[in-house]
Design an enzyme around this catalytic site. Sequence first.
Site, short mmCIF file in Angstrom:
data_model
loop_
_atom_site.label_atom_id
_atom_site.label_comp_id
_atom_site.label_asym_id
_atom_site.label_seq_id
_atom_site.Cartn_x
_atom_site.Cartn_y
_atom_site.Cartn_z
N LYS A 194 8.32 23.56 -12.66
CA LYS A 194 7.44 22.39 -12.48
C LYS A 194 7.02 22.27 -11.02
O LYS A 194 5.85 21.96 -10.72
CB LYS A 194 8.14 21.10 -12.95
CG LYS A 194 7.27 19.88 -12.65
CD LYS A 194 7.07 18.95 -13.78
CE LYS A 194 6.02 17.89 -13.44
NZ LYS A 194 6.02 16.78 -14.34
N GLU A 201 -3.83 17.84 -11.11
CA GLU A 201 -4.22 18.33 -12.43
C GLU A 201 -5.71 18.65 -12.53
O GLU A 201 -6.39 18.27 -13.50
CB GLU A 201 -3.81 17.32 -13.52
CG GLU A 201 -3.69 17.98 -14.89
CD GLU A 201 -3.06 17.08 -15.93
OE1 GLU A 201 -1.95 16.57 -15.71
OE2 GLU A 201 -3.68 16.92 -16.99
N LYS A 230 3.55 11.64 -10.96
CA LYS A 230 2.75 10.85 -11.91
C LYS A 230 3.48 9.54 -12.17
O LYS A 230 4.65 9.54 -12.56
CB LYS A 230 2.57 11.61 -13.23
CG LYS A 230 1.48 12.67 -13.16
CD LYS A 230 1.19 13.21 -14.55
CE LYS A 230 0.10 14.25 -14.50
NZ LYS A 230 -0.11 14.89 -15.82
N ASN A 273 1.00 20.35 -20.35
CA ASN A 273 0.72 19.57 -21.55
C ASN A 273 0.79 20.40 -22.82
O ASN A 273 0.32 19.96 -23.88
CB ASN A 273 -0.67 18.91 -21.44
CG ASN A 273 -0.74 17.97 -20.26
OD1 ASN A 273 0.25 17.33 -19.92
ND2 ASN A 273 -1.90 17.91 -19.62
N ARG A 302 -2.05 22.52 -13.73
CA ARG A 302 -1.03 21.51 -14.08
C ARG A 302 -1.17 21.10 -15.54
O ARG A 302 -0.21 20.70 -16.19
CB ARG A 302 -1.12 20.29 -13.15
CG ARG A 302 -0.02 19.28 -13.42
CD ARG A 302 0.21 18.30 -12.30
NE ARG A 302 1.25 17.35 -12.66
CZ ARG A 302 1.81 16.48 -11.84
NH1 ARG A 302 1.43 16.43 -10.59
NH2 ARG A 302 2.76 15.66 -12.27
N HIS A 319 1.02 13.40 -28.52
CA HIS A 319 0.58 12.02 -28.26
C HIS A 319 -0.04 11.41 -29.52
O HIS A 319 0.17 10.23 -29.81
CB HIS A 319 -0.42 11.99 -27.10
CG HIS A 319 0.22 12.29 -25.77
ND1 HIS A 319 -0.46 12.80 -24.70
CD2 HIS A 319 1.51 12.16 -25.36
CE1 HIS A 319 0.36 12.96 -23.68
NE2 HIS A 319 1.56 12.58 -24.05
N HIS A 329 1.37 18.68 -26.00
CA HIS A 329 1.32 17.24 -25.77
C HIS A 329 0.14 16.53 -26.41
O HIS A 329 0.22 15.35 -26.72
CB HIS A 329 1.35 16.93 -24.27
CG HIS A 329 2.73 17.04 -23.67
ND1 HIS A 329 3.48 18.20 -23.72
CD2 HIS A 329 3.52 16.13 -23.04
CE1 HIS A 329 4.64 18.00 -23.14
NE2 HIS A 329 4.70 16.75 -22.72
N ARG A 361 0.81 -1.23 0.00
CA ARG A 361 0.00 0.00 0.00
C ARG A 361 0.84 1.28 0.00
O ARG A 361 0.38 2.34 0.38
CB ARG A 361 -0.98 0.02 1.17
CG ARG A 361 -1.96 -1.14 1.11
CD ARG A 361 -3.16 -0.93 1.98
NE ARG A 361 -4.09 -2.04 1.80
CZ ARG A 361 -4.00 -3.20 2.46
NH1 ARG A 361 -3.05 -3.39 3.35
NH2 ARG A 361 -4.86 -4.15 2.22
N HIS A 368 9.62 11.14 -27.87
CA HIS A 368 8.58 11.92 -27.22
C HIS A 368 8.90 13.42 -27.26
O HIS A 368 8.05 14.24 -27.63
CB HIS A 368 8.39 11.46 -25.76
CG HIS A 368 7.41 12.30 -25.00
ND1 HIS A 368 6.07 12.33 -25.29
CD2 HIS A 368 7.59 13.18 -23.98
CE1 HIS A 368 5.46 13.18 -24.47
NE2 HIS A 368 6.36 13.71 -23.67
N GLU A 381 11.44 19.84 -23.55
CA GLU A 381 10.65 20.06 -22.33
C GLU A 381 11.20 21.27 -21.56
O GLU A 381 10.45 21.92 -20.83
CB GLU A 381 10.65 18.80 -21.45
CG GLU A 381 10.06 17.57 -22.12
CD GLU A 381 8.52 17.49 -22.09
OE1 GLU A 381 7.87 18.42 -21.56
OE2 GLU A 381 7.98 16.49 -22.61
N1 GLY Z 1 4.40 15.70 -17.42
C1 GLY Z 1 3.25 16.44 -17.09
C2 GLY Z 1 2.92 16.42 -15.64
O1 GLY Z 1 3.69 15.97 -14.84
O2 GLY Z 1 1.84 16.86 -15.28
#
Ligand code: GLY
Length: 383
Positions: free
Chosen positions: A241, A251, A157, A259, A255, A266, A262, A135, A280, A199
């Site tokens: 960031k 998000e 993430k 993107n 946040r 994608h 992105h 957990r 990417h 990035e």
């Molecule tokens: N890579 C985008 C984020 O971490 O929200």
Amino acid sequence: MALDEAVTQSDSGRYRSVNVALGDRSYDIAIGAGLLGQAGRLTAQNLPNARVAIVTDSNVAQHHLAPLEIALAPDCTHLGSIVLPAGEATKSFYELERLCGKFLDLGLERGDAVLALGGGVVGDLSGFAAGILRRGIGVVQVPTTLLAQVDSAIGGKTGINTKHGKNLIGAFHQPALVLADTSVLDTLDERQLRAGYAEVIKYGLLGDADFFAWLEGHGHEALEGSGEARLRAVETSCRAKAAIVAADEREGGDRALLNLGHTFAHALEAASGYGDKLLHGEAVAIGMALAFELSAELGLCGEDDVKRATAHLQAVGLPTRIDDIPGDAHKAPALVKLMAQDKKVRATKPALILVKGIGQAFIKADMEWDVLEDFLARRCKAR
Ligand code: GLY
């Protein structure tokens, strides 16, 4: 914060430190050349008494696994190292199950931790496995690509891919520490480094016009050497960031600005089969150029902004046009369909990150599919 204020002096080394402020889950991003050598001490400081398992991939292991193992003693007990196959295919249920099994074989307990040594694949999979093992156990992200140092290792993430798409199964699981050793970037090939630099440019384009102007003058230095320019590029990106994640961890709002480019990226990656044809970061570079072009078409930003954004991407050798992708898989209707499957698209209208100028990204929640399809059809015809 001025750079000098962010430099942390410690017994055995100097490094820059950026805090991700998330209450009792706050953590530091330590940034410096040669930081791998301090991994044991810094891990023990942040996770006292944790025994650790290292997870890495077969490429990274060749360069950095032995130095990291050596650097753990005498402060951390090293339970073992797990070397995964390199490549995006490793972010799978199969490898997740295998990895959790290996953690249990090694005897990892609740108070122990995983050291994720690698790029986005290792970081995302190991972070997810750490998040669900017993957990949730600790994870220290030790990113070895520029892209991971400025983006994927920060913000919690984690996840894997399925046949339905990328990152569709996952969880937020914040690390206890991020160790960004900028000298490990010297082992990357130029193309990988450039892709990660997309990035870095993103942070300037989405929210910091001064940083973008600095990159226009110094980006080459950041790419070419592991000196001051690279440290500053990584630190400024991490700071941007960290601020966004601290304000919107899950998000629900801003946040999503991360993107920028992105949603296009994608779709382009899916159309080109996630292979070597398009990395990417390269897809993000094209996606950001498209976001600026679409914004200009909609009268949201000026043509000068498009020219500046595109010129800098091109100046460092990044692609900016759909036409720059080798092969023939990029047809407008297919792209729009792929964009519709993007997990960030909500309700019936696509949410896109567009710009009002350099450093002024915003979330456009109500794009019309027709407008998007027409825009992409013209970009594809420009082939
Ligand atoms: N890579 C985008 C984020 O971490 O929200």
